[in-house]
Scaffold this motif. Structure first.
Motif, short mmCIF file in Angstrom:
data_model
loop_
_atom_site.label_atom_id
_atom_site.label_comp_id
_atom_site.label_asym_id
_atom_site.label_seq_id
_atom_site.Cartn_x
_atom_site.Cartn_y
_atom_site.Cartn_z
N ARG A 124 0.79 -1.32 -0.01
CA ARG A 124 0.05 0.08 -0.04
C ARG A 124 0.91 1.30 0.10
N LEU A 125 1.98 1.29 0.66
CA LEU A 125 2.78 2.27 1.01
C LEU A 125 3.38 2.66 -0.50
N ILE A 126 4.03 1.39 -1.13
CA ILE A 126 4.78 1.44 -2.35
C ILE A 126 3.64 2.03 -3.61
N SER A 127 2.47 1.55 -3.43
CA SER A 127 1.51 2.15 -4.52
C SER A 127 1.21 3.54 -4.26
N LEU A 128 1.13 4.14 -2.85
CA LEU A 128 1.02 5.58 -2.77
C LEU A 128 2.18 6.31 -3.01
N TYR A 129 3.21 5.83 -3.18
CA TYR A 129 4.50 6.54 -3.24
C TYR A 129 4.49 6.50 -5.10
N LEU A 130 4.13 5.49 -5.59
CA LEU A 130 4.13 5.54 -7.44
C LEU A 130 3.16 6.54 -7.86
N ARG A 131 2.01 6.57 -6.89
CA ARG A 131 0.77 7.66 -7.47
C ARG A 131 1.54 8.93 -7.45
N LYS A 132 1.91 9.23 -6.17
CA LYS A 132 2.59 10.70 -6.01
C LYS A 132 3.85 10.93 -7.11
N LEU A 133 4.40 10.00 -7.31
CA LEU A 133 5.80 9.91 -8.43
C LEU A 133 5.08 10.38 -9.98
N GLN A 134 3.83 9.56 -10.22
CA GLN A 134 3.45 9.75 -11.63
C GLN A 134 2.54 11.18 -11.66
N CYS A 135 2.19 11.57 -10.54
CA CYS A 135 1.49 13.02 -10.46
C CYS A 135 2.53 13.92 -10.77
N SER A 136 3.59 13.99 -10.02
CA SER A 136 4.66 14.87 -10.06
C SER A 136 5.30 14.84 -11.39
N ILE A 137 5.65 13.57 -12.10
CA ILE A 137 5.87 13.59 -13.44
C ILE A 137 5.00 14.35 -14.33
N ARG A 138 3.72 14.30 -14.37
CA ARG A 138 2.62 14.79 -15.22
C ARG A 138 2.91 16.21 -14.84
N ASN A 139 3.03 16.85 -13.72
CA ASN A 139 2.95 18.03 -13.73
C ASN A 139 4.34 18.69 -14.14
N PHE A 140 5.28 18.12 -13.92
CA PHE A 140 6.57 18.45 -14.70
C PHE A 140 6.46 18.65 -16.15
N ASP A 141 6.02 17.29 -16.56
CA ASP A 141 5.78 17.37 -18.17
C ASP A 141 4.85 18.66 -18.51
N ARG A 142 3.96 18.95 -17.97
CA ARG A 142 2.98 20.27 -18.27
C ARG A 142 3.89 21.47 -18.24
N TRP A 143 4.69 21.57 -17.32
CA TRP A 143 5.47 22.73 -17.09
C TRP A 143 6.47 22.66 -18.18
N LEU A 144 7.03 21.63 -18.53
CA LEU A 144 8.09 21.76 -19.71
C LEU A 144 7.15 22.10 -21.05
N GLN A 145 6.06 21.47 -21.05
CA GLN A 145 5.35 21.75 -22.31
C GLN A 145 4.90 23.28 -22.55
N SER A 146 4.44 23.84 -21.18
CA SER A 146 4.13 25.37 -21.25
C SER A 146 5.54 26.28 -21.41
N ILE A 147 6.71 25.82 -21.23
CA ILE A 147 7.81 26.55 -21.41
C ILE A 147 8.11 26.37 -23.00
N GLY A 148 8.10 25.37 -23.43
CA GLY A 148 8.43 25.11 -24.84
C GLY A 148 7.40 25.78 -25.86
N SER A 149 6.18 25.74 -25.56
CA SER A 149 5.28 26.45 -26.47
C SER A 149 5.10 27.90 -26.20
N GLY A 150 5.54 28.37 -25.26
CA GLY A 150 5.33 29.71 -24.87
C GLY A 150 3.64 30.07 -24.35
#
Length: 181
Positions: A3-29
């Motif tokens: 259960r602890l590992i699955s919670l950690y993986l969800r948070k990691l996926q969420c942070s990767i998605r947010n980081f990806d959005r941030w990179l897309q916003s920088i790249g496209s303006g």
């Protein structure tokens, strides 16, 4: 534990998605898709977009000259004390023809150099003593005359510096002449 590992993986996926959005916003303006609530009602104002700086040149040469492993003391010492770096004895030492002190062939004697500097500083003091009266820098050809020497008529574009002592034997007259080789 799982259960602890699955919670950690969800948070990691969420942070990767947010980081990806941030990179897309920088790249496209464009602003990120998930807007900011504080600016939701201010849509009538024109957006001032500035060109984004190019950060690609920051990381160009950072990792180029970094060694992979530390050099050991033995390798350092063998490199520093290599046979190619041995000290070669100097064999071209001869006595100076003017003062007799040892010097290297084709080099100026250090003892004579001190005497030349002293003589030159005396000439410069005499030269600038004459120039302090007018306040100008020398813009003419300068001729040094010692006691017992006669002045040659070289025209009016010559400044004569008279030194009140005999010319040293090691200080020849032709030393300051312009000679083309």
């Amino acid at each position: 534990m799982s259960r602890l590992i699955s919670l950690y993986l969800r948070k990691l996926q969420c942070s990767i998605r947010n980081f990806d959005r941030w990179l897309q916003s920088i790249g496209s303006g464009q602003p990120p898709l998930g807007g900011i609530p504080a600016l939701a009602g201010v849509s009538n104002l024109p957006l001032q977009t500035q060109p984004l700086p190019d950060y690609s040149s920051i990381f160009d040469g950072i990792f180029w000259a970094v060694p992979k492993r530390r050099r050991s003391i033995q390798r350092n010492r063998t490199r520093r004390r290599a046979i190619e770096k041995k000290i070669v004895p100097v064999t071209d030492i001869i006595p100076c023809s003017e003062c007799g002190h040892p010097k290297r062939k084709e080099y100026l004697c250090s003892h004579c150099l001190i005497r030349i500097r002293e003589e030159t500083s005396e000439i410069q003091k005499q030269m600038f003593k004459d120039l302090e009266e007018s306040g100008d820098l020398p813009d003419k050809k300068i001729v040094v005359l010692y006691e017992g020497e006669e002045e040659k008529d070289e025209g009016d574009g010559v400044q004569v510096v008279e030194v009140k002592k005999a010319r040293p034997s090691w200080f020849p007259k032709g030393l300051l002449l312009n000679v083309r080789r």
